[in-house]
Design a protein around this motif. Structure first.
Motif, PDB file in Angstrom:
ATOM      1  N   GLU A   5       3.168  34.268  17.986  1.00  0.00           N
ATOM      2  CA  GLU A   5       2.754  34.528  16.606  1.00  0.00           C
ATOM      3  C   GLU A   5       1.628  35.562  16.589  1.00  0.00           C
ATOM      4  OE1 GLU A   5       0.759  32.133  12.809  1.00  0.00           O
ATOM      5  OE2 GLU A   5       1.110  31.108  14.712  1.00  0.00           O
ATOM      6  N   SER A   6       1.793  36.589  15.784  1.00  0.00           N
ATOM      7  CA  SER A   6       0.783  37.648  15.682  1.00  0.00           C
ATOM      8  C   SER A   6      -0.382  37.194  14.812  1.00  0.00           C
ATOM      9  CB  SER A   6       1.402  38.913  15.075  1.00  0.00           C
ATOM     10  OG  SER A   6       2.394  39.431  15.918  1.00  0.00           O
ATOM     11  N   LEU A   7      -1.592  37.461  15.294  1.00  0.00           N
ATOM     12  CA  LEU A   7      -2.791  37.092  14.548  1.00  0.00           C
ATOM     13  C   LEU A   7      -3.701  38.279  14.283  1.00  0.00           C
ATOM     14  CD1 LEU A   7      -3.753  33.814  16.470  1.00  0.00           C
ATOM     15  CD2 LEU A   7      -2.435  34.008  14.356  1.00  0.00           C
ATOM     16  N   ASN A   8      -3.301  39.471  14.705  1.00  0.00           N
ATOM     17  CA  ASN A   8      -4.204  40.615  14.638  1.00  0.00           C
ATOM     18  C   ASN A   8      -3.505  41.834  14.023  1.00  0.00           C
ATOM     19  OD1 ASN A   8      -6.377  42.384  15.137  1.00  0.00           O
ATOM     20  ND2 ASN A   8      -5.507  42.991  17.096  1.00  0.00           N
ATOM     21  N   PRO A   9      -3.284  41.852  12.697  1.00  0.00           N
ATOM     22  CA  PRO A   9      -3.599  40.798  11.730  1.00  0.00           C
ATOM     23  C   PRO A   9      -2.475  39.775  11.643  1.00  0.00           C
ATOM     24  CG  PRO A   9      -2.686  42.674  10.597  1.00  0.00           C
ATOM     25  CD  PRO A   9      -2.740  43.054  12.064  1.00  0.00           C
ATOM     26  N   SER A  10      -2.717  38.710  10.879  1.00  0.00           N
ATOM     27  CA  SER A  10      -1.656  37.740  10.627  1.00  0.00           C
ATOM     28  C   SER A  10      -0.640  38.356   9.673  1.00  0.00           C
ATOM     29  CB  SER A  10      -2.234  36.463  10.026  1.00  0.00           C
ATOM     30  OG  SER A  10      -2.708  36.721   8.708  1.00  0.00           O
ATOM     31  N   ASP A  11       0.501  37.707   9.523  1.00  0.00           N
ATOM     32  CA  ASP A  11       1.525  38.213   8.608  1.00  0.00           C
ATOM     33  C   ASP A  11       0.986  38.307   7.181  1.00  0.00           C
ATOM     34  OD1 ASP A  11       3.249  38.392  10.706  1.00  0.00           O
ATOM     35  OD2 ASP A  11       4.510  36.695  10.139  1.00  0.00           O
ATOM     36  N   ALA A  12       0.258  37.282   6.757  1.00  0.00           N
ATOM     37  CA  ALA A  12      -0.273  37.275   5.391  1.00  0.00           C
ATOM     38  C   ALA A  12      -1.295  38.393   5.208  1.00  0.00           C
ATOM     39  CB  ALA A  12      -0.904  35.919   5.084  1.00  0.00           C
ATOM     40  N   GLU A  13      -2.144  38.591   6.212  1.00  0.00           N
ATOM     41  CA  GLU A  13      -3.171  39.639   6.119  1.00  0.00           C
ATOM     42  C   GLU A  13      -2.531  41.027   6.087  1.00  0.00           C
ATOM     43  OE1 GLU A  13      -6.765  37.295   8.518  1.00  0.00           O
ATOM     44  OE2 GLU A  13      -5.334  38.578   9.591  1.00  0.00           O
ATOM     45  N   LEU A  14      -1.474  41.217   6.862  1.00  0.00           N
ATOM     46  CA  LEU A  14      -0.819  42.519   6.895  1.00  0.00           C
ATOM     47  C   LEU A  14      -0.152  42.823   5.559  1.00  0.00           C
ATOM     48  CD1 LEU A  14       0.001  45.061   8.340  1.00  0.00           C
ATOM     49  CD2 LEU A  14       1.903  43.816   9.395  1.00  0.00           C
ATOM     50  N   LYS A  15       0.463  41.825   4.964  1.00  0.00           N
ATOM     51  CA  LYS A  15       1.093  42.042   3.664  1.00  0.00           C
ATOM     52  C   LYS A  15       0.056  42.419   2.613  1.00  0.00           C
ATOM     53  CE  LYS A  15       3.958  39.852   0.109  1.00  0.00           C
ATOM     54  NZ  LYS A  15       4.664  38.619  -0.319  1.00  0.00           N
ATOM     55  N   VAL A  16      -1.069  41.726   2.607  1.00  0.00           N
ATOM     56  CA  VAL A  16      -2.146  42.044   1.660  1.00  0.00           C
ATOM     57  C   VAL A  16      -2.652  43.463   1.886  1.00  0.00           C
ATOM     58  CG1 VAL A  16      -4.533  41.504   1.022  1.00  0.00           C
ATOM     59  CG2 VAL A  16      -2.871  39.657   1.286  1.00  0.00           C
ATOM     60  N   ALA A  17      -2.822  43.848   3.158  1.00  0.00           N
ATOM     61  CA  ALA A  17      -3.301  45.192   3.473  1.00  0.00           C
ATOM     62  C   ALA A  17      -2.308  46.242   2.990  1.00  0.00           C
ATOM     63  CB  ALA A  17      -3.524  45.322   4.980  1.00  0.00           C
ATOM     64  N   CYS A  18      -1.015  45.952   3.131  1.00  0.00           N
ATOM     65  CA  CYS A  18       0.011  46.900   2.670  1.00  0.00           C
ATOM     66  C   CYS A  18      -0.055  47.082   1.152  1.00  0.00           C
ATOM     67  CB  CYS A  18       1.402  46.414   3.069  1.00  0.00           C
ATOM     68  SG  CYS A  18       1.766  46.536   4.830  1.00  0.00           S
ATOM     69  N   LEU A  19      -0.158  45.997   0.424  1.00  0.00           N
ATOM     70  CA  LEU A  19      -0.185  46.076  -1.033  1.00  0.00           C
ATOM     71  C   LEU A  19      -1.475  46.723  -1.520  1.00  0.00           C
ATOM     72  CD1 LEU A  19       1.348  42.586  -1.894  1.00  0.00           C
ATOM     73  CD2 LEU A  19       2.456  44.824  -2.043  1.00  0.00           C
ATOM     74  N   ARG A  20      -2.558  46.494  -0.798  1.00  0.00           N
ATOM     75  CA  ARG A  20      -3.838  47.103  -1.181  1.00  0.00           C
ATOM     76  C   ARG A  20      -3.802  48.614  -0.992  1.00  0.00           C
ATOM     77  NH1 ARG A  20      -7.342  44.408   2.148  1.00  0.00           N
ATOM     78  NH2 ARG A  20      -7.495  42.724   0.621  1.00  0.00           N
ATOM     79  N   ALA A  21      -3.080  49.065   0.054  1.00  0.00           N
ATOM     80  CA  ALA A  21      -3.024  50.496   0.354  1.00  0.00           C
ATOM     81  C   ALA A  21      -1.894  51.204  -0.396  1.00  0.00           C
ATOM     82  CB  ALA A  21      -2.841  50.699   1.859  1.00  0.00           C
ATOM     83  N   ALA A  22      -1.085  50.455  -1.156  1.00  0.00           N
ATOM     84  CA  ALA A  22       0.082  51.039  -1.822  1.00  0.00           C
ATOM     85  C   ALA A  22      -0.317  52.124  -2.809  1.00  0.00           C
ATOM     86  CB  ALA A  22       0.872  49.941  -2.533  1.00  0.00           C
ATOM     87  N   ARG A  23       0.507  53.170  -2.843  1.00  0.00           N
ATOM     88  CA  ARG A  23       0.356  54.241  -3.840  1.00  0.00           C
ATOM     89  C   ARG A  23       1.576  54.159  -4.740  1.00  0.00           C
ATOM     90  NH1 ARG A  23       1.245  58.858  -1.540  1.00  0.00           N
ATOM     91  NH2 ARG A  23       2.192  57.908   0.295  1.00  0.00           N
ATOM     92  N   GLY A  24       1.389  53.540  -5.905  1.00  0.00           N
ATOM     93  CA  GLY A  24       2.538  53.274  -6.754  1.00  0.00           C
ATOM     94  C   GLY A  24       3.430  52.256  -6.075  1.00  0.00           C
ATOM     95  N   ASP A  25       4.699  52.619  -5.889  1.00  0.00           N
ATOM     96  CA  ASP A  25       5.616  51.701  -5.212  1.00  0.00           C
ATOM     97  C   ASP A  25       5.860  52.121  -3.765  1.00  0.00           C
ATOM     98  OD1 ASP A  25       7.191  53.933  -5.525  1.00  0.00           O
ATOM     99  OD2 ASP A  25       8.970  52.836  -6.197  1.00  0.00           O
ATOM    100  N   GLU A  26       4.942  52.925  -3.199  1.00  0.00           N
ATOM    101  CA  GLU A  26       5.086  53.392  -1.829  1.00  0.00           C
ATOM    102  C   GLU A  26       4.011  52.785  -0.930  1.00  0.00           C
ATOM    103  OE1 GLU A  26       5.197  57.617  -1.577  1.00  0.00           O
ATOM    104  OE2 GLU A  26       6.734  57.848  -3.103  1.00  0.00           O
ATOM    105  N   VAL A  27       4.439  52.327   0.234  1.00  0.00           N
ATOM    106  CA  VAL A  27       3.531  51.740   1.225  1.00  0.00           C
ATOM    107  C   VAL A  27       3.673  52.514   2.525  1.00  0.00           C
ATOM    108  CG1 VAL A  27       3.157  49.731   2.721  1.00  0.00           C
ATOM    109  CG2 VAL A  27       3.422  49.417   0.258  1.00  0.00           C
ATOM    110  N   VAL A  28       2.545  52.824   3.151  1.00  0.00           N
ATOM    111  CA  VAL A  28       2.541  53.479   4.461  1.00  0.00           C
ATOM    112  C   VAL A  28       1.858  52.545   5.460  1.00  0.00           C
ATOM    113  CG1 VAL A  28       1.743  55.438   5.830  1.00  0.00           C
ATOM    114  CG2 VAL A  28       2.491  55.791   3.460  1.00  0.00           C
ATOM    115  N   ILE A  29       2.509  52.349   6.596  1.00  0.00           N
ATOM    116  CA  ILE A  29       1.949  51.561   7.692  1.00  0.00           C
ATOM    117  C   ILE A  29       1.813  52.494   8.887  1.00  0.00           C
ATOM    118  CG2 ILE A  29       2.249  49.551   9.187  1.00  0.00           C
ATOM    119  CD1 ILE A  29       4.141  48.405   7.031  1.00  0.00           C
TER     120      ILE A  29
END
Length: 399
Positions: free
Chosen positions: A84-108
Motif C-alpha cells: 500500500e502506497s503511503l507517500n502520498p496515500s491514495d486519498a492524499e494524491l486524489k486531493v492533490a490532483c483536484l487542488r492542482a486542476a485547471r478547469g477539468d484538466e489534471v496534470v500529474i
C-alpha cells in the motif's frame, strides 16, 4: 525468517516483505498471494520495481530495502494490494490532483521530470509523485467521477531514469482505465507523455528550453539523483530492525478451512467511482483487473484448494443442507491474481481474461457442484488421508 545476503539485502523466505514496511510503503503480508501459498507464481511487484529494491535471482525474490524510494509502483501492480502506497496515500494524491486542476484538466508529474524542469514549471499546477507508476485505475476513475475530463501523466526520459519501469506501468494503467471507463460511457482523456501540456510552463518557456533542461538533467551520472524526501522512507538499519521486530500478521485458517478473505480498498474505490458514473454498457472487459474462473469438472478432484487460498473470497466454498458441496465463483470480486490456477493440483482451472461487464455489477455468482474425492479400496499409502478428505468434504490437504 530472513536470510541476510549482504548489508541491507534480504532473500524472500516466507514473509520477509516486512523489511520494506516503512513510512512510504505499508506491507499487508497476509494479503500476498505468494505468502499465502508458495506455489503461486505471482511476482508482479519484482517485475515492476523501479529502484531495484525488489528483484528476482534464480526464481527467488531478493529484497534490498536500502534501495526503496517509496515510489509505489509495486503497490500499483499488486493485484491483492498487499503493498500500500503511503507517500502520498491514495486519498492524499486524489486531493492533490483536484487542488492542482485547471478547469477539468489534471496534470500529474513524476519527480524526475519535476526536478528536470525546475523553475520552468508554474508552481502548484501539477500533483507530484515520485514515479508515474504510482498512478492507478482507482485514482483515474475517481477523478473521472469528479468531472475531470483530461489527465496528463508527465513522465521523464525513462530510458535514462532509474525509475524506467514506471513508464511501462503508467502506460498499462492508462490503457486499462480507458477500457474500463469507456465501458461506463466516460471519455476521460488519459495521456502519458514527456511533453508538458500547455499551461503548466512559465511564460516565455518554449520547447527548446524544455528539451535542454530535460537533457541536462538526465545526462547526469548517476542518471537519477536521490529522489526528493526519499531519505525519510529508506529502510536503513534502525528502521529495518524495527520492521523485523514487529509481529507478522497471522494467517489463521477460518472455520470453513479457508484462509481469511478481503476485498482490496482500491477495488472498492474503483467500483464506487464507476457506480457514480452510472450504468455500464453491455459487452466484455479484457483487462488486468478482473478474471472469470472456469473449472473443468472432468479434472476436478474436489479438494477445493482454490477456495482455500483465494485472497478475496471470489471463490468460496458452499455446503448445502442436502449434502451438496462445491465452490461458487463471483467474478466481480476476482482480482486476477492467478492463485486458484496455480494451487489446483489437477490443472482443472482456467482463468478467462474477458469478463462480461454485467458480471461485475450485478453480483453474478456461478456454482460448481463437486463430488467428494473417493476412497481407494486398494493398497494405497494415502488411504487414511483420503478417508479424512471424504469425512471433511475435501478440506484436508498436503504440504
Amino acid at each position: 525468517m530472513v536470510e541476510t545476503i549482504d548489508a541491507g539485502a534480504h532473500r524472500y523466505v516466507g514473509a520477509a516483505f516486512t523489511v520494506v514496511d516503512s513510512g512510504a510503503i505499508r506491507v499487508h503480508r497476509e494479503r500476498c498471494a505468494k505468502v499465502r501459498n508458495r506455489n503461486v507464481d505471482c511476482l508482479k511487484c519484482a517485475a515492476a520495481c523501479t529502484s531495484g529494491c525488489l528483484s528476482l535471482d534464480d526464481g527467488e525474490l531478493v529484497i534490498d530495502a536500502s534501495k526503496c524510494v517509496g515510489c509505489g509502483t509495486c503497490a500499483t501492480v499488486c493485484p491483492t494490494c498487499a503493498l500500500e502506497s503511503l507517500n502520498p496515500s491514495d486519498a492524499e494524491l486524489k486531493v492533490a490532483c483536484l487542488r492542482a486542476a485547471r478547469g477539468d484538466e489534471v496534470v500529474i508529474v513524476c519527480s524526475q521530470m519535476e526536478a528536470a524542469l525546475g523553475d520552468l514549471l508554474v508552481p502548484g499546477v501539477a500533483a507530484s509523485v515520485i514515479c508515474a507508476g504510482r498512478v492507478d485505475e482507482s485514482l483515474l476513475a475517481g477523478l473521472a467521477a469528479e468531472g475531470v475530463g483530461c489527465v496528463t501523466v508527465l513522465c521523464g526520459d525513462c530510458e535514462r531514469c532509474a525509475q524506467r519501469h514506471g513508464r511501462d506501468t503508467a502506460e498499462l494503467v492508462a490503457e486499462t482505465a480507458r477500457q474500463v471507463l469507456g465501458a461506463w460511457g466516460n471519455e476521460l482523456e488519459i495521456v502519458v507523455t514527456d511533453v508538458p501540456p500547455v499551461g503548466v510552463l512559465a511564460d516565455g518557456v518554449d520547447t527548446g528550453a524544455v528539451e535542454a533542461a530535460r537533457d541536462a538533467h538526465f545526462a547526469q551520472e548517476p542518471a537519477c539523483p536521490p529522489v526528493r524526501e526519499a531519505e525519510e522512507f529508506l529502510t536503513g538499519s534502525s528502521v529495518e530492525a524495527d520492521a523485523l521486530r514487529r509481529p507478522a500478521h497471522s494467517l489463521h485458517v477460518m472455520k470453513d478451512g479457508t484462509l481469511p478473505h478481503f476485498i482490496p480498498d482500491r477495488r472498492e474505490r474503483l467500483l464506487d467511482a464507476l457506480a457514480q458514473l452510472g450504468e455500464p454498457a453491455s459487452g466484455k472487459l479484457e483487462t488486468r483487473l478482473w478474471g472469470a474462473v472456469v473449472i473443468d469438472g472432468t479434472k476436478c478432484v474436489s479438494c477445493r484448494m482454490c477456495a482455500t487460498f483465494c485472497p478475496t473470497g471470489a471463490i468460496a466454498k458452499f455446503d448445502d443442507a442436502d449434502g451438496t458441496l462445491g465452490v461458487a465463483h463471483t467474478p466481480g470480486d476476482c482480482v486476477k491474481c492467478g492463485s486458484c490456477g496455480d494451487v489446483c493440483p489437477a490443472g482443472a482451472i482456467t482463468l478467462l481474461d474477458a469478463v462480461p461487464v454485467s458480471w461485475l455489477t450485478d453480483g453474478s455468482r456461478h456454482r460448481y457442484v463437486m463430488t467428494p474425492r473417493p476412497v481407494s479400496l486398494t493398497d494405497n499409502p494415502h488411504q487414511i488421508l483420503d478417508t479424512f478428505r471424504l469425512d471433511f468434504n475435501g478440506d484436508i490437504f498436503e504440504r
